[in-house]
Enzyme design. Sequence first.
Site, PDB file in Angstrom:
ATOM      1  N   ARG A 205       0.858  -1.186   0.000  1.00  0.00           N
ATOM      2  CA  ARG A 205       0.000   0.000   0.000  1.00  0.00           C
ATOM      3  C   ARG A 205       0.896   1.238   0.000  1.00  0.00           C
ATOM      4  O   ARG A 205       2.041   1.191   0.465  1.00  0.00           O
ATOM      5  CB  ARG A 205      -0.882   0.040   1.248  1.00  0.00           C
ATOM      6  CG  ARG A 205      -1.854  -1.137   1.385  1.00  0.00           C
ATOM      7  CD  ARG A 205      -2.583  -1.051   2.724  1.00  0.00           C
ATOM      8  NE  ARG A 205      -3.587  -2.091   2.859  1.00  0.00           N
ATOM      9  CZ  ARG A 205      -3.365  -3.293   3.385  1.00  0.00           C
ATOM     10  NH1 ARG A 205      -2.136  -3.610   3.799  1.00  0.00           N
ATOM     11  NH2 ARG A 205      -4.348  -4.179   3.492  1.00  0.00           N
ATOM     12  N   LYS A 229      -1.657  -2.522   7.739  1.00  0.00           N
ATOM     13  CA  LYS A 229      -2.946  -1.927   8.083  1.00  0.00           C
ATOM     14  C   LYS A 229      -3.724  -2.893   8.970  1.00  0.00           C
ATOM     15  O   LYS A 229      -3.787  -4.088   8.703  1.00  0.00           O
ATOM     16  CB  LYS A 229      -3.727  -1.652   6.795  1.00  0.00           C
ATOM     17  CG  LYS A 229      -5.107  -1.050   7.014  1.00  0.00           C
ATOM     18  CD  LYS A 229      -5.801  -0.859   5.677  1.00  0.00           C
ATOM     19  CE  LYS A 229      -7.204  -0.308   5.864  1.00  0.00           C
ATOM     20  NZ  LYS A 229      -7.908  -0.163   4.563  1.00  0.00           N
ATOM     21  N   HIS A 308      -2.858   3.208  -6.085  1.00  0.00           N
ATOM     22  CA  HIS A 308      -3.560   2.034  -5.544  1.00  0.00           C
ATOM     23  C   HIS A 308      -3.844   1.008  -6.638  1.00  0.00           C
ATOM     24  O   HIS A 308      -3.871  -0.195  -6.380  1.00  0.00           O
ATOM     25  CB  HIS A 308      -4.873   2.451  -4.864  1.00  0.00           C
ATOM     26  CG  HIS A 308      -5.444   1.379  -3.985  1.00  0.00           C
ATOM     27  ND1 HIS A 308      -4.797   0.924  -2.855  1.00  0.00           N
ATOM     28  CD2 HIS A 308      -6.578   0.643  -4.082  1.00  0.00           C
ATOM     29  CE1 HIS A 308      -5.513  -0.030  -2.282  1.00  0.00           C
ATOM     30  NE2 HIS A 308      -6.597  -0.227  -3.008  1.00  0.00           N
ATOM     31  N   ARG A 311      -1.142  -1.460  -7.002  1.00  0.00           N
ATOM     32  CA  ARG A 311      -1.316  -2.584  -6.062  1.00  0.00           C
ATOM     33  C   ARG A 311      -2.276  -3.616  -6.651  1.00  0.00           C
ATOM     34  O   ARG A 311      -2.026  -4.821  -6.583  1.00  0.00           O
ATOM     35  CB  ARG A 311      -1.831  -2.039  -4.731  1.00  0.00           C
ATOM     36  CG  ARG A 311      -2.174  -3.096  -3.683  1.00  0.00           C
ATOM     37  CD  ARG A 311      -2.468  -2.371  -2.371  1.00  0.00           C
ATOM     38  NE  ARG A 311      -3.350  -3.107  -1.488  1.00  0.00           N
ATOM     39  CZ  ARG A 311      -2.951  -4.029  -0.605  1.00  0.00           C
ATOM     40  NH1 ARG A 311      -1.684  -4.353  -0.521  1.00  0.00           N
ATOM     41  NH2 ARG A 311      -3.827  -4.621   0.193  1.00  0.00           N
ATOM     42  N   HIS A 333      -4.452  -8.603   3.451  1.00  0.00           N
ATOM     43  CA  HIS A 333      -5.900  -8.487   3.614  1.00  0.00           C
ATOM     44  C   HIS A 333      -6.342  -9.179   4.904  1.00  0.00           C
ATOM     45  O   HIS A 333      -5.785 -10.213   5.288  1.00  0.00           O
ATOM     46  CB  HIS A 333      -6.632  -9.141   2.435  1.00  0.00           C
ATOM     47  CG  HIS A 333      -6.580  -8.340   1.181  1.00  0.00           C
ATOM     48  ND1 HIS A 333      -6.813  -8.876  -0.063  1.00  0.00           N
ATOM     49  CD2 HIS A 333      -6.325  -7.020   0.967  1.00  0.00           C
ATOM     50  CE1 HIS A 333      -6.707  -7.932  -0.978  1.00  0.00           C
ATOM     51  NE2 HIS A 333      -6.406  -6.798  -0.378  1.00  0.00           N
ATOM     52  N   TYR A 342      -9.693 -10.388  -7.237  1.00  0.00           N
ATOM     53  CA  TYR A 342      -8.723 -10.794  -8.254  1.00  0.00           C
ATOM     54  C   TYR A 342      -9.114 -12.086  -8.952  1.00  0.00           C
ATOM     55  O   TYR A 342      -8.628 -12.366 -10.040  1.00  0.00           O
ATOM     56  CB  TYR A 342      -7.327 -10.864  -7.625  1.00  0.00           C
ATOM     57  CG  TYR A 342      -7.032  -9.572  -6.906  1.00  0.00           C
ATOM     58  CD1 TYR A 342      -6.902  -8.378  -7.622  1.00  0.00           C
ATOM     59  CD2 TYR A 342      -6.996  -9.510  -5.519  1.00  0.00           C
ATOM     60  CE1 TYR A 342      -6.712  -7.173  -6.972  1.00  0.00           C
ATOM     61  CE2 TYR A 342      -6.798  -8.305  -4.860  1.00  0.00           C
ATOM     62  CZ  TYR A 342      -6.663  -7.141  -5.591  1.00  0.00           C
ATOM     63  OH  TYR A 342      -6.486  -5.941  -4.949  1.00  0.00           O
TER      64      TYR A 342
END
Length: 360
Positions: A205, A229, A308, A311, A333, A342
């Site tokens: 990120r 994150k 982004h 990514r 994630h 994806y």
Amino acid sequence: MNVQKEIDRIKLDDKVLGMPWFVQQFIDYKLPDLSPSTLLEYVRDYETFFNWLRAEGLSSAAENKEVTLQELEVLRMENVTSYRIFLTTKREGTNSRITVSRKLSSLRSLFHYLSQIAEDEEFYPLLKRNIMAKIEIKRIHKPKDTAAKLKGKILEEDELLEFIGYILEGYAKDVENNKQALYAHELNKERDASITSLILNSGLRVSEVVNLNIDDIDLNNKMLYVYRKGNNDETFKTPVYFREQAKDDLAAYLNLRQTRYKAPKKEKALFLAVANGQNEGRRMTKRAIQAMIIKYAKRFGKPYLTVHKLRHSFATDYYLQNDIYKTKEQLGHASTETTEVYAHLTDKTMSEAIERRADD
């Protein structure tokens, strides 16, 4: 605490002073579980809501911090409906459906805390009646919808290498008649290519890139250590691998980082920029990296490409060679539900992804 969190914590501490006492209490309650960045968004959402309450005459408070619990208790469904309409139709800064959903969700969290968790001195709930409990917030952000929006707006296959090559060489040809742009490019092309290559070969990120320090890189093992994150353990950095391509681009940048950006010894940041009028390099900001990618993307013929979406580009390419769980871990994630985007972006079917999940 990482750099962005430090900045947002300072902003949060400042903004919360303008909130009612019960909001300050809620933020303190949530601090161990949520990042300062997330809580700052909460406070901004409450600021919008309290401003609206006062403007509509639903609160007699002269300023937001004077809004009372009693004023929240007597709100009706029609008031909440009016607020939702306000968010979607206001002239300045109209909100998308996703943003409206998030703003209402922030309110639900606050009202839930006040009615179900917080107590007064006699052990009664602070809020006796919770109007927000009646509000159903439908999930809007479905993986297949996100994938549909990304189609044609990310880099695919050979374009990943082509974009890095364009930053290093192609861009200069396109701006050869612009001396200022040409000078800036000559100064920063290795750095810019290194940042781009790192994201396209690891899926970091932008906030993770900004927070990187020199000591976080292990070039020999093609590994980085990053603050992920959602991880509120300020002492733990997650190891993240990157591909060989990024190793070469990082090495090229590291060879000139000190001399070209004149970094003082105390500056630990990996990626530096020298601001106008300054003699020493300082940590690049998130906004600077975002603007840098947009600049190159427009000239490259991919105007929709953002930092982004780099990514997303990596994740789509990575998922073609790996399963949904490995992709989830690489991207950091919290759930495979997010990673399912994806599966929709590749030739792999959702049924394949689900079967693999069952096997694991």
